[in-house]
Design an enzyme around this catalytic site. Structure first.
Site, mmCIF file in Angstrom:
data_model
loop_
_atom_site.group_PDB
_atom_site.id
_atom_site.type_symbol
_atom_site.label_atom_id
_atom_site.label_comp_id
_atom_site.label_asym_id
_atom_site.label_seq_id
_atom_site.Cartn_x
_atom_site.Cartn_y
_atom_site.Cartn_z
ATOM 1 N N HIS A 62 -37.535 -32.975 13.364
ATOM 2 C CA HIS A 62 -37.315 -31.855 14.295
ATOM 3 C C HIS A 62 -37.534 -30.524 13.587
ATOM 4 C CE1 HIS A 62 -34.671 -30.199 17.811
ATOM 5 N NE2 HIS A 62 -35.469 -29.258 17.356
ATOM 6 N N ARG A 66 -43.923 -22.733 14.687
ATOM 7 C CA ARG A 66 -44.275 -21.416 15.253
ATOM 8 C C ARG A 66 -45.767 -21.150 15.432
ATOM 9 N NH1 ARG A 66 -39.502 -21.512 17.137
ATOM 10 N NH2 ARG A 66 -37.825 -20.533 15.970
ATOM 11 N N ASN A 96 -42.630 -26.006 21.423
ATOM 12 C CA ASN A 96 -42.290 -24.731 22.089
ATOM 13 C C ASN A 96 -42.936 -23.546 21.375
ATOM 14 O OD1 ASN A 96 -40.576 -25.008 19.868
ATOM 15 N ND2 ASN A 96 -38.954 -23.805 20.794
ATOM 16 N N ASP A 151 -37.955 -29.253 23.938
ATOM 17 C CA ASP A 151 -36.915 -28.661 23.096
ATOM 18 C C ASP A 151 -36.947 -27.134 23.107
ATOM 19 O OD1 ASP A 151 -34.714 -28.918 21.248
ATOM 20 O OD2 ASP A 151 -36.070 -27.995 19.807
ATOM 21 N N HIS A 178 -33.363 -32.155 24.544
ATOM 22 C CA HIS A 178 -32.483 -31.029 24.209
ATOM 23 C C HIS A 178 -31.448 -31.004 25.326
ATOM 24 C CE1 HIS A 178 -31.788 -26.570 23.237
ATOM 25 N NE2 HIS A 178 -31.224 -26.716 24.426
ATOM 26 N N HIS A 231 -30.332 -32.787 18.035
ATOM 27 C CA HIS A 231 -29.209 -31.975 17.518
ATOM 28 C C HIS A 231 -27.859 -32.186 18.188
ATOM 29 C CE1 HIS A 231 -30.649 -29.538 20.851
ATOM 30 N NE2 HIS A 231 -31.673 -29.070 20.174
ATOM 31 N N ASP A 304 -34.002 -29.091 12.404
ATOM 32 C CA ASP A 304 -34.192 -28.103 13.484
ATOM 33 C C ASP A 304 -34.616 -26.758 12.880
ATOM 34 O OD1 ASP A 304 -34.382 -26.871 15.918
ATOM 35 O OD2 ASP A 304 -32.270 -27.055 16.452
ATOM 36 N N HIS A 308 -37.209 -17.339 12.046
ATOM 37 C CA HIS A 308 -37.243 -16.087 12.809
ATOM 38 C C HIS A 308 -37.466 -14.932 11.840
ATOM 39 C CE1 HIS A 308 -36.250 -17.598 16.748
ATOM 40 N NE2 HIS A 308 -35.233 -18.288 16.264
HETATM 41 ZN ZN LIG Z 1 -33.158 -27.904 20.893
#
Ligand SMILES: [Zn+2]
Length: 448
Positions: A62, A66, A96, A151, A178, A231, A304, A308
């Site tokens: 997981h 980006r 995502n 997710d 998720h 998660h 996960d 950022h």
């Molecule tokens: Zn998630």
């Protein structure tokens, strides 16, 4: 291609039930048969790994890389290098991105980056992760998607989730869910409890996760499909999964290091690196997660990894996007908080970070059996070190663990028979951190 012999290490491979001092030979990108009389020619690189553990390459099922869309935060290449730095040789990348990985062409794009380690694309469940229209799962699986997930956001409609489970099952891939009820989350930013009251931050109840876990378990029972819950963070979720497994429902789940190392008390510092979704929970939840990891209810530890930028995180707590970087600290946190404390054995740790996630995703990793892909992680379980911002290779630095002292980390990562990360100066550390004698540390003396 050069052969590699890893000499003198403690080889732990749950797939072959091995925990012994065995030398490992890698040749032609594979784990080779090794024994008396194996020729050591000048093409063989012999690495002294006494004092270290040799395990199958870690699998992080997981991560968020980006790319495409936010290459300022991470790229597939930088994410792969950071993972290798953490001892990881395979990652599964969440879809995502901007745009969403929801077409065969984008799956192919992720797969074909030519990275240091193996990067497996996870494709979206619904087009644009909009929650309405299912993606072309057969074509996506054909293109190389190892699983399906929206997710970052839940699939709100139970009908859509039911169909998704049915189709994913037909193409032989798991759905990674998720689990979150957005109505219960509301505008919450941290776990509901004493800490949220003290911090004066809007709360997210444990039920926001648990009602979604319960729903998806029921749908997994209805459809017979493979459901993997991402998660898991609460005691209630652990209990639901435990009961589902007892019933024989095809459910697996993962947790992340921050759910067994940090609590909602850590959020009271308002450090935005502690804002994550699901939120950091209570001490009771942390204890239940540890029990679940030890008793087999939880199948995998995944990071996960959610990079950022500094600008995005240097804002008020409420305004910061959730997520923290994690591939590089996955192994050290597991060793420090689960193995060192006696919660699980080293063998179980390897299972949780390699053997089991590989088997959930159906990818050829997680074993050092003869003929397996030559993916190996060598780690020093005893090395005490302090996490610093400049140690991270990830393009982002949003880690709540900066400044902490951890015990153990990867010193050598081999992917397909090639060294993709090697701790510089590891040989020097032998004298500093370890006694003489039987324990030689991860002394990477290299003999060509
Ligand atoms: Zn998630």
């Amino acid at each position: 291609m050069r052969k590699i012999i890893l000499k003198g290490g403690r080889l732990i491979d749950p797939a072959t039930r091995t925990d012994d001092y065995i030398d490992l030979l890698l040749a032609n990108e594979r784990v080779a048969k090794w024994g008396e009389g194996t020729p050591v020619d000048e093409d063989t690189l012999v690495i002294d790994v006494r004092g270290a553990v040799v395990s199958p390459g870690l699998v992080d099922m997981h991560v968020h890389l980006r790319e495409p869309g936010r290459e300022d935060e991470e790229t597939i290449e930088s994410g792969a290098l950071a993972a290798a730095h953490g001892g990881i040789t395979a990652v599964a990348a969440m879809p995502n991105t901007e745009p969403t990985i929801d077409t065969p062409a984008w799956v192919e794009y992720v797969r074909s980056r030519g990275t240091a380690i193996a990067v497996y694309p996870i494709a979206a469940i619904t087009v644009g992760r909009g929650g309405k229209t299912l993606t072309e799962m057969a074509a996506l699986a054909e293109a190389g998607a190892v699983a399906f997930s929206d997710d970052g956001s839940p699939v709100e409609s139970a009908t859509v989730m039911r169909r998704a489970l049915e189709y994913a099952s037909m193409v032989g891939r798991p759905i990674i869910s998720h689990c979150e009820d957005l109505n219960l989350t509301g505008s919450g930013v941290m776990n509901e409890g004493f800490a949220s009251t003290m911090a004066g931050l809007r709360p997210i109840p444990a039920a926001a996760e648990e009602v979604a876990v319960a729903r998806d378990i029921i749908l997994a029972r209805t459809t017979g499909a493979n459901l993997h819950i991402a998660h898991v963070s609460t005691r209630g979720s652990v209990e639901l999964v435990r009961r589902a497994k007892e019933e024989g429902i095809a459910v697996t789940c993962e947790t992340c290091p921050h759910y067994f190392t940090l609590t909602d008390d850590d959020v009271r510092t308002y450090a935005t690196s502690t804002r994550v979704n699901p939120p950091l929970r209570s001490a009771a939840d942390v204890s239940a997660i540890k029990v679940g990891l030890a008793d087999g209810t939880i199948d995998a530890i995944a990071s996960d990894h959610a990079p950022h930028s500094i600008e995005e995180k240097e804002v008020e707590f409420d305004a910061a996007p959730p997520g923290l970087i994690g591939t590089e600290t996955l192994l050290p946190l597991t060793l420090t908080h689960l193995v060192e404390s006696g919660t699980i054995t080293l063998g179980r740790a390897v299972e949780l970070m390699s053997t089991d996630p590989a088997s959930i995703l159906g990818i050829p990793h997680g074993s050092l059996a003869e003929g397996s892909r030559a993916d190996v992680t060598v780690f020093d379980p005893d090395w005490a070190w302090e996490v610093s911002e400049d140690w991270f290779l990830s393009k982002s630095k949003n880690s709540p663990f900066i400044g902490r002292t951890l015990r153990g980390r990867a010193v050598l990562t081999i992917s397909r028979g090639e060294i993709v990360f090697e701790e510089p100066g590891a040989a020097h550390r032998a004298g500093e951190t370890h006694e003489e004698g039987e324990h030689h540390a991860a002394e990477l003396s290299v003999h060509a």
